[in-house]
Design a protein around this motif. Sequence first.
Motif, mmCIF file in Angstrom:
data_model
loop_
_atom_site.group_PDB
_atom_site.id
_atom_site.type_symbol
_atom_site.label_atom_id
_atom_site.label_comp_id
_atom_site.label_asym_id
_atom_site.label_seq_id
_atom_site.Cartn_x
_atom_site.Cartn_y
_atom_site.Cartn_z
ATOM 1 N N MET A 32 0.844 -1.204 0.000
ATOM 2 C CA MET A 32 0.000 0.000 0.000
ATOM 3 C C MET A 32 0.878 1.252 0.000
ATOM 4 N N GLY A 33 1.979 1.229 0.710
ATOM 5 C CA GLY A 33 2.904 2.365 0.706
ATOM 6 C C GLY A 33 3.445 2.646 -0.681
ATOM 7 N N ILE A 34 3.827 1.595 -1.391
ATOM 8 C CA ILE A 34 4.305 1.768 -2.760
ATOM 9 C C ILE A 34 3.175 2.292 -3.639
ATOM 10 N N SER A 35 2.000 1.712 -3.505
ATOM 11 C CA SER A 35 0.842 2.113 -4.315
ATOM 12 C C SER A 35 0.490 3.576 -4.087
ATOM 13 N N LEU A 36 0.525 4.010 -2.838
ATOM 14 C CA LEU A 36 0.223 5.409 -2.524
ATOM 15 C C LEU A 36 1.251 6.362 -3.114
ATOM 16 N N SER A 37 2.482 5.895 -3.257
ATOM 17 C CA SER A 37 3.506 6.769 -3.825
ATOM 18 C C SER A 37 3.311 6.973 -5.322
ATOM 19 N N ILE A 82 2.189 1.344 -13.066
ATOM 20 C CA ILE A 82 2.467 1.804 -14.433
ATOM 21 C C ILE A 82 1.324 1.403 -15.365
ATOM 22 N N ASP A 83 0.836 0.172 -15.207
ATOM 23 C CA ASP A 83 -0.294 -0.283 -16.030
ATOM 24 C C ASP A 83 -1.519 0.601 -15.821
ATOM 25 N N TYR A 84 -1.792 0.976 -14.578
ATOM 26 C CA TYR A 84 -2.929 1.857 -14.298
ATOM 27 C C TYR A 84 -2.715 3.226 -14.934
ATOM 28 N N TYR A 85 -1.491 3.702 -14.878
ATOM 29 C CA TYR A 85 -1.186 4.985 -15.509
ATOM 30 C C TYR A 85 -1.457 4.911 -17.010
ATOM 31 N N ARG A 86 -0.926 3.882 -17.661
ATOM 32 C CA ARG A 86 -1.109 3.734 -19.115
ATOM 33 C C ARG A 86 -2.589 3.659 -19.472
ATOM 34 N N LYS A 87 -3.336 2.910 -18.673
ATOM 35 C CA LYS A 87 -4.760 2.722 -18.946
ATOM 36 C C LYS A 87 -5.520 4.042 -18.832
ATOM 37 N N ASN A 88 -5.098 4.908 -17.923
ATOM 38 C CA ASN A 88 -5.842 6.145 -17.650
ATOM 39 C C ASN A 88 -5.207 7.401 -18.218
ATOM 40 N N LYS A 89 -4.068 7.298 -18.892
ATOM 41 C CA LYS A 89 -3.368 8.514 -19.309
ATOM 42 C C LYS A 89 -4.121 9.307 -20.358
ATOM 43 N N LYS A 90 -5.000 8.682 -21.118
ATOM 44 C CA LYS A 90 -5.747 9.421 -22.131
ATOM 45 C C LYS A 90 -6.730 10.408 -21.495
ATOM 46 N N GLU A 127 -0.603 13.151 -11.789
ATOM 47 C CA GLU A 127 -0.273 11.727 -11.739
ATOM 48 C C GLU A 127 0.884 11.363 -12.668
ATOM 49 N N ASP A 128 0.902 11.900 -13.896
ATOM 50 C CA ASP A 128 1.978 11.541 -14.823
ATOM 51 C C ASP A 128 3.323 12.085 -14.347
ATOM 52 N N LEU A 129 3.333 13.288 -13.793
ATOM 53 C CA LEU A 129 4.570 13.868 -13.277
ATOM 54 C C LEU A 129 5.064 13.084 -12.061
ATOM 55 N N LYS A 130 4.128 12.737 -11.199
ATOM 56 C CA LYS A 130 4.460 11.978 -9.999
ATOM 57 C C LYS A 130 5.030 10.606 -10.357
ATOM 58 N N LEU A 131 4.433 9.968 -11.351
ATOM 59 C CA LEU A 131 4.886 8.649 -11.764
ATOM 60 C C LEU A 131 6.322 8.706 -12.280
ATOM 61 N N VAL A 159 11.142 15.741 -19.840
ATOM 62 C CA VAL A 159 10.270 16.910 -19.661
ATOM 63 C C VAL A 159 9.374 16.723 -18.441
ATOM 64 N N TYR A 160 8.792 15.527 -18.285
ATOM 65 C CA TYR A 160 7.925 15.261 -17.131
ATOM 66 C C TYR A 160 8.708 15.412 -15.826
ATOM 67 N N LEU A 161 9.956 14.909 -15.822
ATOM 68 C CA LEU A 161 10.775 15.024 -14.618
ATOM 69 C C LEU A 161 11.097 16.485 -14.328
ATOM 70 N N THR A 162 11.436 17.236 -15.367
ATOM 71 C CA THR A 162 11.721 18.667 -15.192
ATOM 72 C C THR A 162 10.492 19.393 -14.671
ATOM 73 N N ARG A 163 9.334 19.083 -15.229
ATOM 74 C CA ARG A 163 8.084 19.714 -14.776
ATOM 75 C C ARG A 163 7.766 19.325 -13.341
ATOM 76 N N ALA A 164 8.001 18.059 -12.999
ATOM 77 C CA ALA A 164 7.748 17.606 -11.630
ATOM 78 C C ALA A 164 8.621 18.368 -10.646
ATOM 79 N N LYS A 165 9.899 18.516 -10.984
ATOM 80 C CA LYS A 165 10.813 19.237 -10.098
ATOM 81 C C LYS A 165 10.450 20.714 -10.009
ATOM 82 N N ALA A 166 10.038 21.299 -11.141
ATOM 83 C CA ALA A 166 9.630 22.700 -11.128
ATOM 84 C C ALA A 166 8.384 22.888 -10.265
ATOM 85 N N LYS A 167 7.435 21.987 -10.398
ATOM 86 C CA LYS A 167 6.209 22.069 -9.605
ATOM 87 C C LYS A 167 6.539 21.871 -8.118
ATOM 88 N N LEU A 168 7.443 20.971 -7.824
ATOM 89 C CA LEU A 168 7.849 20.769 -6.427
ATOM 90 C C LEU A 168 8.497 22.034 -5.867
#
Length: 182
Positions: A32-37, A82-90, A127-131, A159-168
């Motif tokens: 659950m800890g991993i899933s929450l992250s 990752i599978d959940y992300y792919r399924k919902n990224k649209k 979610e995509d940035l966090k992932l 780009v996602y990593l850069t955006r994640a760090k900028a948002k953080l």
Amino acid sequence: MNYTDEELVSGCKRGSSKHEELFYKKYYGYVMGISLSYSKDRDLALEIANDSFLKFFSSIKKVESFQTVKAFLRRITVNTAIDYYRKNKKYQSHSDLEIEIPNQNEVNALSSLGFEDIIKLINQLQEDLKLVFNLYEVEGYSHKEIAGRLGITEGSSRVYLTRAKAKLRQLVHLHLQEYEGR
């Protein structure tokens, strides 16, 4: 009675529902800890965790060493997220972020943040940035590996990593303002 991982896995390999239940209880917090992250939503994290256990039990015969059980379970959980992300990224939208250069006060503020504060800030990411942030910074995946797993380009991963760090950085700045206002 406390069972060892060896006893639990052996029981699970035999299809013992008792052993599966005990294994689930033993590792629920870990999974659950991993899933929450990887998810902002607790219900989605629970779904990821439960699916991870189902995948683990269905592939339990692949576990050869009892020392690798936890690592195997972690890999399954990350892949399920990752599978959940792919399924919902649209359904996800991308917002433009203002990128700011951090000043020295913000850099010093990071060192004063507690673990729980940092987790709360990370959980505020899209979610995509966090992932991508978690896969790169926490799990140690390369941009090439992230791109392959998520079906994006290496450039998009960067780009996602850069955006994640900028948002953080923005979130840390807001956190500091709130803290100083107290």
